[in-house]
Design a protein around this motif. Structure first.
Motif, PDB file in Angstrom:
ATOM      1  N   GLY A   1       0.802  -1.223   0.000  1.00 40.94           N
ATOM      2  CA  GLY A   1       0.000   0.000   0.000  1.00 40.94           C
ATOM      3  C   GLY A   1       0.829   1.263   0.000  1.00 40.94           C
ATOM      4  N   THR A   2       0.141   2.366   0.129  1.00 45.60           N
ATOM      5  CA  THR A   2       0.760   3.687   0.078  1.00 45.60           C
ATOM      6  C   THR A   2       1.381   4.034   1.423  1.00 45.60           C
ATOM      7  N   ASP A   3       2.550   4.657   1.358  1.00 41.00           N
ATOM      8  CA  ASP A   3       3.244   5.094   2.559  1.00 41.00           C
ATOM      9  C   ASP A   3       2.802   6.520   2.869  1.00 41.00           C
ATOM     10  N   TYR A   4       2.172   6.718   4.011  1.00 35.53           N
ATOM     11  CA  TYR A   4       1.690   8.040   4.385  1.00 35.53           C
ATOM     12  C   TYR A   4       2.612   8.724   5.384  1.00 35.53           C
ATOM     13  N   GLY A   5       3.847   8.318   5.441  1.00 42.12           N
ATOM     14  CA  GLY A   5       4.798   8.915   6.377  1.00 42.12           C
ATOM     15  C   GLY A   5       5.186  10.326   5.972  1.00 42.12           C
ATOM     16  N   ALA A   6       5.932  10.983   6.824  1.00 49.14           N
ATOM     17  CA  ALA A   6       6.344  12.372   6.583  1.00 49.14           C
ATOM     18  C   ALA A   6       7.336  12.466   5.430  1.00 49.14           C
ATOM     19  N   ILE A   7       8.106  11.406   5.226  1.00 47.31           N
ATOM     20  CA  ILE A   7       9.101  11.400   4.151  1.00 47.31           C
ATOM     21  C   ILE A   7       8.721  10.329   3.144  1.00 47.31           C
ATOM     22  N   GLU A   8       8.584  10.734   1.897  1.00 45.60           N
ATOM     23  CA  GLU A   8       8.236   9.768   0.853  1.00 45.60           C
ATOM     24  C   GLU A   8       9.465   8.950   0.483  1.00 45.60           C
ATOM     25  N   VAL A   9       9.270   7.652   0.358  1.00 48.80           N
ATOM     26  CA  VAL A   9      10.352   6.734   0.009  1.00 48.80           C
ATOM     27  C   VAL A   9      10.055   6.176  -1.379  1.00 48.80           C
ATOM     28  N   SER A  10      11.057   6.194  -2.246  1.00 47.92           N
ATOM     29  CA  SER A  10      10.861   5.711  -3.613  1.00 47.92           C
ATOM     30  C   SER A  10      10.675   4.198  -3.634  1.00 47.92           C
ATOM     31  N   LEU A  11      10.089   3.719  -4.717  1.00 48.82           N
ATOM     32  CA  LEU A  11       9.900   2.277  -4.898  1.00 48.82           C
ATOM     33  C   LEU A  11      11.239   1.559  -4.810  1.00 48.82           C
ATOM     34  N   GLN A  12      12.257   2.097  -5.467  1.00 47.49           N
ATOM     35  CA  GLN A  12      13.564   1.441  -5.463  1.00 47.49           C
ATOM     36  C   GLN A  12      14.158   1.393  -4.057  1.00 47.49           C
ATOM     37  N   ASP A  13      13.970   2.453  -3.279  1.00 48.20           N
ATOM     38  CA  ASP A  13      14.468   2.443  -1.901  1.00 48.20           C
ATOM     39  C   ASP A  13      13.751   1.386  -1.069  1.00 48.20           C
ATOM     40  N   LYS A  14      12.446   1.256  -1.264  1.00 48.04           N
ATOM     41  CA  LYS A  14      11.679   0.236  -0.536  1.00 48.04           C
ATOM     42  C   LYS A  14      12.148  -1.162  -0.932  1.00 48.04           C
ATOM     43  N   VAL A  15      12.362  -1.364  -2.229  1.00 47.02           N
ATOM     44  CA  VAL A  15      12.860  -2.657  -2.726  1.00 47.02           C
ATOM     45  C   VAL A  15      14.214  -2.965  -2.086  1.00 47.02           C
ATOM     46  N   ASN A  16      15.089  -1.965  -2.050  1.00 49.19           N
ATOM     47  CA  ASN A  16      16.415  -2.158  -1.450  1.00 49.19           C
ATOM     48  C   ASN A  16      16.307  -2.491   0.035  1.00 49.19           C
ATOM     49  N   GLN A  17      15.372  -1.865   0.737  1.00 51.91           N
ATOM     50  CA  GLN A  17      15.180  -2.145   2.155  1.00 51.91           C
ATOM     51  C   GLN A  17      14.758  -3.596   2.372  1.00 51.91           C
ATOM     52  N   ILE A  18      13.833  -4.083   1.542  1.00 52.74           N
ATOM     53  CA  ILE A  18      13.372  -5.475   1.673  1.00 52.74           C
ATOM     54  C   ILE A  18      14.504  -6.440   1.337  1.00 52.74           C
ATOM     55  N   LYS A  19      15.271  -6.142   0.304  1.00 54.78           N
ATOM     56  CA  LYS A  19      16.395  -7.018  -0.053  1.00 54.78           C
ATOM     57  C   LYS A  19      17.420  -7.064   1.074  1.00 54.78           C
ATOM     58  N   THR A  20      17.646  -5.937   1.725  1.00 62.39           N
ATOM     59  CA  THR A  20      18.564  -5.906   2.860  1.00 62.39           C
ATOM     60  C   THR A  20      18.029  -6.771   3.995  1.00 62.39           C
ATOM     61  N   GLN A  21      16.734  -6.711   4.236  1.00 61.41           N
ATOM     62  CA  GLN A  21      16.136  -7.551   5.278  1.00 61.41           C
ATOM     63  C   GLN A  21      16.287  -9.028   4.937  1.00 61.41           C
ATOM     64  N   LEU A  22      16.150  -9.378   3.661  1.00 63.11           N
ATOM     65  CA  LEU A  22      16.354 -10.773   3.246  1.00 63.11           C
ATOM     66  C   LEU A  22      17.807 -11.182   3.467  1.00 63.11           C
ATOM     67  N   GLU A  23      18.735 -10.321   3.057  1.00 64.18           N
ATOM     68  CA  GLU A  23      20.159 -10.626   3.196  1.00 64.18           C
ATOM     69  C   GLU A  23      20.573 -10.760   4.657  1.00 64.18           C
ATOM     70  N   ASN A  24      19.968  -9.960   5.534  1.00 66.31           N
ATOM     71  CA  ASN A  24      20.302  -9.994   6.959  1.00 66.31           C
ATOM     72  C   ASN A  24      19.568 -11.093   7.713  1.00 66.31           C
ATOM     73  N   GLY A  25      18.672 -11.783   7.039  1.00 68.44           N
ATOM     74  CA  GLY A  25      17.919 -12.846   7.681  1.00 68.44           C
ATOM     75  C   GLY A  25      16.735 -12.354   8.499  1.00 68.44           C
ATOM     76  N   GLU A  26      16.404 -11.065   8.387  1.00 65.98           N
ATOM     77  CA  GLU A  26      15.254 -10.508   9.110  1.00 65.98           C
ATOM     78  C   GLU A  26      13.939 -10.880   8.434  1.00 65.98           C
ATOM     79  N   ALA A  27      13.989 -11.114   7.127  1.00 65.85           N
ATOM     80  CA  ALA A  27      12.808 -11.489   6.349  1.00 65.85           C
ATOM     81  C   ALA A  27      13.121 -12.764   5.581  1.00 65.85           C
TER      82      ALA A  27
END
Length: 70
Positions: free
Chosen positions: A25-51
């Motif tokens: 869904g849509t991020d309603y936070g104070a700072i907008e995060v790009s799709l690529q940044d969100k993708v990178n965050q999820i990939k980092t979580q996968l690499e770190n074993g968090e996801a």
């Protein structure tokens, strides 16, 4: 069943992560995060074993979940 993300083809993993991010869904936070940044965050979580990538044989679906919730 947990599928090791390293065994997923890079293009397939990219598509899976993008679909997951867009489904969240849509991020309603104070700072907008790009799709690529969100993708990178999820990939980092996968690499770190968090996801983890989870395949449901019952529903024949693939999802990404936080490891501590799985």
């Amino acid at each position: 069943m947990i599928i090791p993300w390293q065994q997923i083809e890079p293009d397939t993993l990219d598509n899976l992560v993008k679909e997951f991010v867009l489904r969240e869904g849509t991020d309603y936070g104070a700072i907008e995060v790009s799709l690529q940044d969100k993708v990178n965050q999820i990939k980092t979580q996968l690499e770190n074993g968090e996801a983890v990538v989870v395949f449901s044989e019952l529903h024949e679906t693939v999802d990404i979940q936080l490891k501590n919730k799985f």
